[in-house]
Design a protein around this motif. Structure first.
Motif, PDB file in Angstrom:
ATOM      1  N   THR A 190       3.131  -3.456  12.517  1.00  0.00           N
ATOM      2  CA  THR A 190       1.903  -3.074  11.846  1.00  0.00           C
ATOM      3  C   THR A 190       2.191  -2.061  10.748  1.00  0.00           C
ATOM      4  N   ASP A 218       5.794   0.779   7.881  1.00  0.00           N
ATOM      5  CA  ASP A 218       5.569  -0.666   7.820  1.00  0.00           C
ATOM      6  C   ASP A 218       6.596  -1.273   8.771  1.00  0.00           C
ATOM      7  N   GLU A 255      -3.180  -1.777   9.179  1.00  0.00           N
ATOM      8  CA  GLU A 255      -3.146  -3.195   9.552  1.00  0.00           C
ATOM      9  C   GLU A 255      -2.515  -3.350  10.932  1.00  0.00           C
ATOM     10  N   GLY A 256      -3.001  -4.331  11.716  1.00  0.00           N
ATOM     11  CA  GLY A 256      -2.445  -4.577  13.041  1.00  0.00           C
ATOM     12  C   GLY A 256      -3.138  -3.745  14.098  1.00  0.00           C
ATOM     13  N   SER A 257      -2.394  -3.248  15.069  1.00  0.00           N
ATOM     14  CA  SER A 257      -2.960  -2.395  16.107  1.00  0.00           C
ATOM     15  C   SER A 257      -1.885  -1.460  16.636  1.00  0.00           C
ATOM     16  N   PRO A 291       7.996  -6.664  12.809  1.00  0.00           N
ATOM     17  CA  PRO A 291       7.327  -7.179  14.018  1.00  0.00           C
ATOM     18  C   PRO A 291       8.266  -7.320  15.213  1.00  0.00           C
ATOM     19  N   VAL A 297       3.704   0.473  18.833  1.00  0.00           N
ATOM     20  CA  VAL A 297       3.267  -0.645  17.990  1.00  0.00           C
ATOM     21  C   VAL A 297       4.112  -1.877  18.278  1.00  0.00           C
TER      22      VAL A 297
END
Length: 378
Positions: free
Chosen positions: A243, A217, A262-264, A220, A240
């Motif tokens: 995400t 996790d 989740e995210g990319s 960001p 990343v």
């Protein structure tokens, strides 16, 4: 109570009756009776078909929705799965994707094989090993552990000389760590993570899953002056911005599996590059540079993090390898033909291995024998 159990399984039980049943089940002896009654009253396939998954999901989702908290789509999917297996978590269930065979089952009695727990070894930059385990605290200048998780402190005056630590989780263990940038990583059994004790502001954050399985996790990049986060595994690089994803790369596996929740993320190997979207998995085989992308149900891939074994149409060899790591027990296939047979099921990771194996045997497609600390698949 027999009547209430039957009504529960046929979805005709009232709320008041459910309350009565829940109170009754608080007694461990009653729970054993409940398990036995369910297993003898219905075949597992019939039981599976009795569950109204969509209705269960709607009820749970409605309850959570009343809390006025926005729920991401992927978490709605988790709720759906959770609602569908609530009953199974109480009793366990298992099915085989083939016609049942006439096997003579052998009861696996209580053994000295222990359920996995929180434990790991922290290797510091000077080579010192710190053994971490449930119930014991560890505190130093920049890191501390409560026996379940390791947390690194943010160093405002961090210099450009980066030191690396290793967190190694043995068979029969699990652990999680919060890195200095706030990224959280959950490590499964028989896994090792290499990471810096601090990150340099604005520079790419590098970590390495040396082997095993880990759920990330990631904090960001917007919180770190745009600094990207990269994970190296078996020559594969995952890039990343912020995400949640899972990487599985055990030593005996012939591929690395990257699952996006989740995210990319961008999965790179040699000159190949593939972008994942949620509910996709990238498979990179060790012997070539190809990257294959599949749409999957992510819950079955990351349920281990939530304390659940969830298998859907998995080869028995893969399922037994998972149990082998968690219970720290060796498993040998006497009947090699069973290795590729597809099975499915849901178990609580706190269950004893004897309970799980005896339940698997109820499919009549496989039997087990225990010799010392070895489980033989027959």
């Amino acid at each position: 109570m027999n009547n209430l159990i039957s009504k529960l399984l046929s979805d005709s039980i009232t709320e008041e009756e459910k309350k009565t049943l829940r109170i009754w089940l608080k007694n461990p002896k009653n729970k054993k009776v409940f398990n036995a009654q369910v297993r003898h009253a219905y075949t597992l396939n019939l039981l599976y078909n009795k569950i109204n998954e969509e209705e269960a999901y709607n009820k749970v989702f409605k309850t959570i929705e009343q809390q006025n908290k926005p729920i991401p789509l992927y978490k709605r999917n988790f709720i759906k799965y959770a609602a569908a297996i609530v009953l199974f978590m109480a009793i366990g269930y298992f099915y085989v994707n083939k016609n049942n065979l006439n096997k003579s089952n052998i009861t696996i009695s209580e053994t000295n094989i222990k359920v996995g727990t929180d434990k790991a070894t922290l290797t510091l930059e000077n080579g010192t090993n710190i053994f971490l385990e449930k119930g014991q605290n560890y505190i130093s200048n920049n890191v501390e552990s409560n026996g379940k998780a390791l947390t690194y402190k943010i160093k405002k005056d961090a210099n450009k000389d980066i030191a690396y630590n290793y967190l190694t989780v043995p068979r029969g263990g699990q652990y999680n760590v919060t890195l200095a940038d706030g990224t959280k990583v959950w490590l499964n059994s028989e896994s090792q993570l290499k990471y810096p004790v601090h990150f340099i502001k604005g520079q790419t954050r590098h970590t390495e899953l040396v082997y095993g399985e880990a759920y990330f996790d990631v904090s960001p990049s917007t919180n770190h002056d745009g600094a990207k986060f990269k994970v190296l595994t078996n020559g594969q690089e995952v890039e990343v911005l912020g995400t949640e994803f899972n990487i599985k790369a055990y030593k005996n596996d012939n591929a690395t599996y990257t699952t996006l929740i989740e995210g990319s993320v961008s999965v790179n190997k040699a000159n190949n590059n593939k972008l994942l979207i949620p509910n996709q998995q990238a498979v990179v085989f060790n012997k070539n540079e190809d990257i294959s992308i599949y749409n999957i149900d992510v819950y079955n891939e990351i349920s281990w993090k939530e304390g659940v074994f969830s298998f859907k149409n998995k080869p028995l060899k893969e399922i037994m390898a998972t149990l082998s790591r968690w219970y720290d027990v060796d498993i040998i296939f006497e009947n090699k033909d069973l290795e590729d047979d597809l099975f499915g099921g849901v178990f609580d990771k706190s269950q004893k291995i004897s309970e799980i194996l005896n339940l698997v045997q109820q499919t009549n497609a496989v039997s087990f024998k225990k010799e010392k600390n070895v489980i033989i698949v027959k």
